[in-house]
Design an enzyme around this catalytic site. Structure first.
Site, mmCIF file in Angstrom:
data_model
loop_
_atom_site.group_PDB
_atom_site.id
_atom_site.type_symbol
_atom_site.label_atom_id
_atom_site.label_comp_id
_atom_site.label_asym_id
_atom_site.label_seq_id
_atom_site.Cartn_x
_atom_site.Cartn_y
_atom_site.Cartn_z
ATOM 1 C CE LYS A 74 -3.986 1.588 2.791
ATOM 2 N NZ LYS A 74 -4.796 1.193 3.973
ATOM 3 C CB SER A 149 -8.102 2.671 2.890
ATOM 4 O OG SER A 149 -7.271 2.220 3.959
ATOM 5 C CB SER A 173 -8.284 -0.288 5.779
ATOM 6 O OG SER A 173 -9.122 0.829 5.910
#
Length: 462
Positions: A74, A149, A173
C-alpha cells in the site's frame, strides 16, 4: 512455470524454497510479475511498479526466510528516496526520507519489493474509490469495488500480481478488501507491528498487517514484522509465538463463539450460507462452537468512529482550511471530525479499557469469535460513488459496520475467503481473537483452508 503452476501462484514458503534451491530464478519470477502487471493494468492495482528495478537488483538467489518472495505494498509506507503518495495529490511529488520499519524488516528477510499499491486517499474510505488515482477494480468483476482502504493490496494478491502485500487496518481496511477480493488478511493486535515510517491516520487505532492468499502465507509474512521498535514506542516486544508453526497446529478442542446479535443483522443469503458452511467445516475439524452474547457492539462501532474521525481531523487540521487539493469527499470526511467535542473524544478513548475487559469476560473460555466481514458481496463502483445517488452514503457506512469493534478493542482479526456469491464474487468471514491470539486464528484458518478450495480460486483472465 514450475510443474504446471506459475510461480506467481505458489505459496510464499514454497517459492522461497525453490528460489534457494535454484529451481525458480528470482529474475524470471520478477519478469513474470511485471508482464502480468502490464496485462492487468486496467485493474489499477499499482501506483508505481518497480519490477524492472527489482529484477535488476537480484544478482543471486536472495537469502532469508522470504528470499525472492515478490511483494508490493500500500502506498503509505515510506522508502528512502521514493515518492509515497498516500493516495493523494498532496503528496504526488513528495520523496520519502527514511524507510518504514516494516519494509526494513521485510528487506532483511529477503523479500523483493515490486512497488507501491493503490489506496484510498489518506486511507479514509472503505470502497477503493480515489479521485486522484481512479478507482481500483475488483479482479473478479471490474465493475465492482475492491473494498478499502487497502484496495491495491487486495487486487494485487487476488490477481497474482504479488505473493503478498502490506496494508493498514484502522476500521477494516485490510479485512474488507480481503473479503471483497477473495484473499486472506490479518489485522493484528494493536502494538504487535511497528508503525514507524507509515502514514498515520488514527494513532489510537492504526495497525499494519499482511495480506496474502492463505493463512500460511500470512503467517510467513507476519513472522519478520513483529517486535519492539525504538522508532515506535507503541510497538510491543515480540510475544515469542511461532506463527508459521501455528498453522500446522491441530484445532480439535479449540472453542469458537458465534455471536447471537449485531453480526447477524441484514446478512445476504450468500453471506449467511457461507457462514453456515464454515461452521460445518469447523465442526468436522473438532472445533467446539457455541453461541456468545457480546457486549453492545453498536456502542463500540460508534466509539471507533469518534476516535478515527477526531484523530484524522487533528492529523490534517493545518491543511484543511487551505486550498490543498483534497478530494472533496475526503475533505468533508475529515472536516466532520472537527464536529466532535473534546469530551466526546475523551469519553471514547477512556472507554477502551473497560470495553476490552467486558469483551474478554463475555468470551471467557473461547479462542475466537466467528463473524461475517460485511453483510454482502462487493457492490458496484456506481452504487458506492458518493455522487451516484441518495443511497450511496448509507451503503458505504454499512460496509465497515462489522469491522469497527475489533479496531476499537485492539484485538486481532483474520479475514479469509469462505465462498462465492450467486454473482460469482468472493465472500469472506473473519475470526476475531484475544489480544496477541494470532496463533489460534492462524491455526483455525489454516485448518479450514486445508479442507476447502476457496482461497485457491483465481479470477477469470488473470
Amino acid at each position: 512455470m514450475t510443474g504446471g503452476v506459475s510461480p506467481r501462484w505458489l505459496p510464499v514458503r514454497v517459492v522461497a524454497t525453490r528460489i534457494a534451491e535454484g529451481s525458480v530464478r528470482a529474475t524470471a519470477l520478477v519478469e513474470e510479475f511485471t508482464d502480468a502487471e502490464r496485462r492487468l493494468r486496467h485493474l489499477n492495482a499499482f501506483v508505481r511498479h518497480d519490477g524492472e528495478e527489482a529484477g535488476a537488483a537480484v544478482e543471486a538467489a536472495p537469502e532469508g526466510p522470504l528470499g525472492g518472495v515478490a511483494l508490493a505494498h500500500k502506498d503509505m509506507f515510506h522508502r528512502d528516496g521514493r515518492v509515497t503518495t498516500c493516495g493523494s495529490r498532496l503528496f504526488a511529488d513528495v520523496v520519502a526520507e527514511g524507510t518504514a520499519t516494516v519494509l526494513q524488516r521485510l528487506d532483511v528477510a529477503g523479500a523483493l519489493d515490486l512497488g507501491t499499491l493503490h489506496m484510498a486517499e489518506f486511507a479514509h474510505n472503505s470502497t477503493g474509490h480515489n479521485a486522484f488515482l481512479g478507482p481500483a477494480r475488483n479482479p473478479w468483476n471490474p465493475a465492482h469495488i475492491t473494498g478499502g482502504s487497502s484496495s491495491g493490496p487486495g487486487v494485487a494478491v487476488a490477481a497474482g500480481l504479488a505473493h503478498g502485500a502490506l496494508g493498514s487496518d484502522t476500521g477494516g481496511s485490510i479485512r474488507l478488501p480481503a473479503h471483497f477480493c477473495g484473499v486472506t488478511g490479518l489485522k493484528p493486535t494493536s502494538g504487535l507491528v511497528s508503525r514507524a515510517g507509515a502514514m498515520p491516520l488514527s494513532f489510537s487505532l492504526d495497525t499494519i498487517g499482511p495480506m496474502a492468499r492463505s493463512a500460511e502465507d500470512v503467517a510467513a509474512l507476519l513472522a519478520p514484522l513483529v517486535g519492539a521498535d525504538r522508532r515506535d514506542p507503541t510497538a510491543e516486544p515480540a510475544p515469542g509465538a511461532d506463527y508459521v508453526t501455528a498453522c500446522a497446529a491441530p484445532v480439535g478442542g479449540l472453542r469458537v463463539g458465534l455471536p447471537t446479535a449485531f453480526y447477524t443483522d441484514g446478512l445476504s443469503p450468500d453471506v449467511a450460507g457461507a457462514l453456515e458452511a464454515c461452521v460445518r467445516v469447523l465442526e468436522r475439524l473438532g472445533v467446539e462452537l457455541r453461541p456468545v452474547e457480546l457486549p453492545d457492539q453498536d456502542g463500540l462501532s460508534a466509539a471507533q468512529l469518534v476516535l478515527v474521525a477526531s484523530e484524522a481531523a487533528s492529523q490534517h487540521r493545518e491543511r484543511l482550511f487551505t486550498d490543498a487539493p483534497y478530494d472533496p469527499q475526503i475533505r468533508n470526511r475529515l472536516l466532520n471530525g472537527l464536529g466532535y467535542s473534546a469530551q466526546d473524544y475523551l469519553q471514547a478513548l477512556r472507554g477502551r479499557g473497560a470495553a476490552l475487559a467486558a469483551h474478554l469476560a463475555a468470551i471467557d473460555g473461547l479462542d475466537a469469535v466467528l463473524t461475517p466481514v460485511a453483510p454482502f458481496d462487493a457492490p458496484t463502483l456506481a452504487e458506492t460513488d458518493i455522487g451516484g445517488g441518495p443511497d450511496a452514503e448509507a451503503l458505504i457506512q454499512s460496509i465497515s459496520r462489522f469491522m469497527r469493534p475489533a479496531n476499537y478493542l485492539g484485538v486481532p482479526a483474520l479475514a479469509f475467503p469462505a465462498g462465492f456469491s450467486r454473482r460469482g464474487l468472493p465472500v469472506g468471514l473473519q475470526l476475531v481473537g484475544r489480544p496477541f491470539g494470532e496463533p489460534a486464528l492462524l491455526a483455525l484458518v489454516a485448518a479450514y483452508q486445508r479442507q476447502t478450495e476457496h482461497h485457491r480460486q483465481m479470477p477469470p483472465g488473470v
